[in-house]
Scaffold this active site. Sequence first.
Site, PDB file in Angstrom:
ATOM      1  N   SER A 254     -42.976 -26.970  17.445  1.00 57.35           N
ATOM      2  CA  SER A 254     -43.803 -26.088  18.264  1.00 57.35           C
ATOM      3  C   SER A 254     -43.636 -24.636  17.855  1.00 57.35           C
ATOM      4  O   SER A 254     -42.569 -24.222  17.394  1.00 57.35           O
ATOM      5  CB  SER A 254     -43.414 -26.227  19.736  1.00 57.35           C
ATOM      6  N   ALA A 322     -39.532 -26.317  22.084  1.00 55.04           N
ATOM      7  CA  ALA A 322     -38.307 -27.107  22.241  1.00 55.04           C
ATOM      8  C   ALA A 322     -37.083 -26.205  22.312  1.00 55.04           C
ATOM      9  O   ALA A 322     -36.995 -25.188  21.630  1.00 55.04           O
ATOM     10  CB  ALA A 322     -38.170 -28.087  21.077  1.00 55.04           C
ATOM     11  N   ASN A 495     -39.338 -22.754  16.629  1.00 55.54           N
ATOM     12  CA  ASN A 495     -38.124 -23.554  16.778  1.00 55.54           C
ATOM     13  C   ASN A 495     -36.976 -23.001  15.946  1.00 55.54           C
ATOM     14  O   ASN A 495     -36.153 -23.758  15.426  1.00 55.54           O
ATOM     15  CB  ASN A 495     -38.394 -25.017  16.407  1.00 55.54           C
TER      16      ASN A 495
END
Length: 791
Positions: A254, A322, A495
Amino acid sequence: MRVHKPIAALLLSAALAPFLASPSLAQSQVEIIRDDWGVPHVYADDVFGLYAGFGYAVAEDRLFQMEMSKHSVLGTVSSVLGIEHLPYDLRTRADFDHADIRAQIEALPAEDRAILRGYAAGYNRRVAEVLADRDTLLPKQFTDFGIEPSTWTEFDVAMIYVGTMAGRFSHYSTELDNAKVLAKLEKDHGKEKAAELFNQMFWLEDPLAPTTVPEGGQYQIKAEAPAALDASRFAALLGRDDVPGGDDAMPRASNLWILGPEKTTDGSTILLNGPQFGNYNPSYVFSIGLHGAGFDLTGSTPFAVPNVLFGTNGQIAWGATAGPLDVNDFFQLALNPENPAQYKKDGAWVDMKPRLETFKVKGQGDVSATVYESDYGVVSLIDPESHTAYAFNRSWKGREIQTLIAWVNSTKAQNYTDWLAQAENVATTINWYYADKDGNIGYVSPGYLPLRNTAQDQRIPAIADGSQDWRQGRRPFAEMPKTYNPERGWIANWNNRSTHGEIGNFEANPWGAADRVDEIMARITAKDKLTPAEVWDINKEISFLDINARALLPFLLDAATTLPADDPRQPLVAELAAWDGQMIRAEDGRATAPAVAIFQSWVETMVADVLMDDNPGFAPVVTRNRVSRPAQVLRNALLGDQAGVPQTHDFFNGADKTEVMLAALSKTAEALSASYGSDNPADWRQELAQHVFETDNYLGIPQAGEDEVLSIGTAMNRGTQSDLITFKDGKVSVCISAPPGQSGFISPSGEKSPHYQDQLSLYEAFECRPQALAREDLDKVAKDRTSFTIE
């Protein structure tokens, strides 16, 4: 137009009664308005009714996918698809004790519990309608798979969140795989050299790694790895192929970037989120609007999850990627040779706690299995010969439902303080992002970070004898990574590492000086201010990149400056020098640029020649969507004394780096000439994958027919969806692309919903569709209205 008047609800009451969740004391009036893209907006005056509308609307579009999602998270897949799925069910059921989750639900205040009860009631209402009109309303996949729709309880609703967002994005660890590498290094190189190599390849912190929190803007503690590494206790792992973890265990796809008003040409504040859950048909995500009972929001969320992960309420906007915090640890247990259901702690043998799980298997009798739990969590890996086992310890155990409710309540926040207060109640690891109508931007990475024993090496499993137990309490929320209105005026994440120091460490994650977030940051910093179009276009510019190009290609091009003009490698250098790093698939399925094949072959050759002769223990796979460990280790070796990680071992074995790089280029030319049957680099056009939307769900369980697989052009390294939220002049606008479409419904006769894949072309063209927040804007595009009473 469909309108269910109260009298219609009364006529249905007999059919609905067995399926509805525990009734509330009063009736709830629910209205659902769908826009021209099929996106539902739910209106109700109380929480129970609002969430009943939520559950009902999702069930209208995704009933079969929700049924399979329920089985996936409950570990009951084998009950509908057969015994071949029993191993999956066993693993799933072991992860979470259902009694623990039920107890958390029972402890909820009535208002919060109404969220779960209402969602289940709305879902069950739709199930009753479908069963009452099977010939028209039963999705075709139920018949194809031989499955019947089941009803839901509040527990089922909660478990969708627990099994997906908590279980998938906060339930991982690389420690066992790291330990296996350490054991192999010691076997091949001896204890001293193994420690040197392990420290160089599995660093805790690279001070040059880019962070989401700006440099100097976060509380820091210097991280020190324990001096001694004992690999002997992991020797038994070497013979096993069931060791979980590794670099790929951690979710990392993401991305997000936020620009405050000082970074945009029109003074707007822009939040662009590309959450990556995987590409599925029907889509993993579901767009929704919730209005009433303290909620007034529009956005999107993983289907069947009862909270809106990405969206805006007009005052603030939020997004997520995340989480990067190390909230889990494996603990190594010493088992009693006379009784393997006991482990040693504090000098005494302690009994494991058995938990019997029974599984219904389609076409067969029930199967029972015992899950063993310890003081350090579920015992997940056992080696009888070495009398050892590994337990998985979660700092957030028992706080799953608390975390869900905090996420729900954060969507009602009106400012950063309110929003941050909800983040403090989030126990799992996640990245949260914030923007508001006044131009403020922010970030926090919440989670219950354990206070580890100083004797524990965070990179490998701890010893479960009492000597390395977590200390009482947890890291205070004040220390969690966060920033608010950073001076630079923007926030970006792909991330990457959240912050430097001990708080930001994660089990020797390969966060290094090269990171794919550099691609986002470079584009944001290229200009003093960006137009809104330029902010949006970053998504397209980074989606097709070979991420390793920025990290490694400059070294090769620099080495190539030593080549004479007539060197036979010059045509390869020319292709690479002209390449923009993009991997675009032509109509024939091959890359438009020969440099794609040249660069990848060269990187693979360099990893093989420079790293793998030292038997480093990790897999030599160099992914193209991130800078993975082999690429990071290679880059550090090329940097030498300039690397952030001390280079005590010379992977080049004294050879000249320039000569090694050029020799690898020669090998590349030979290999590609043979592979493509041509000495002309222009013919070296590598096959590239399409962007495919699979029909197994996010946990690998079928959620649609095999004939429903969809594909578009070149595979993209981007979010499952794209969410663009813009504040300008105190007003908010929302633009979303969530392919393939809003609805996965296929009628019993095989007719697909008009919104089955109507967002596929938007996604492929990097476009998006508007999504209303205000009622007056929704009324302009309303295409369908439903109302009902529920209790």
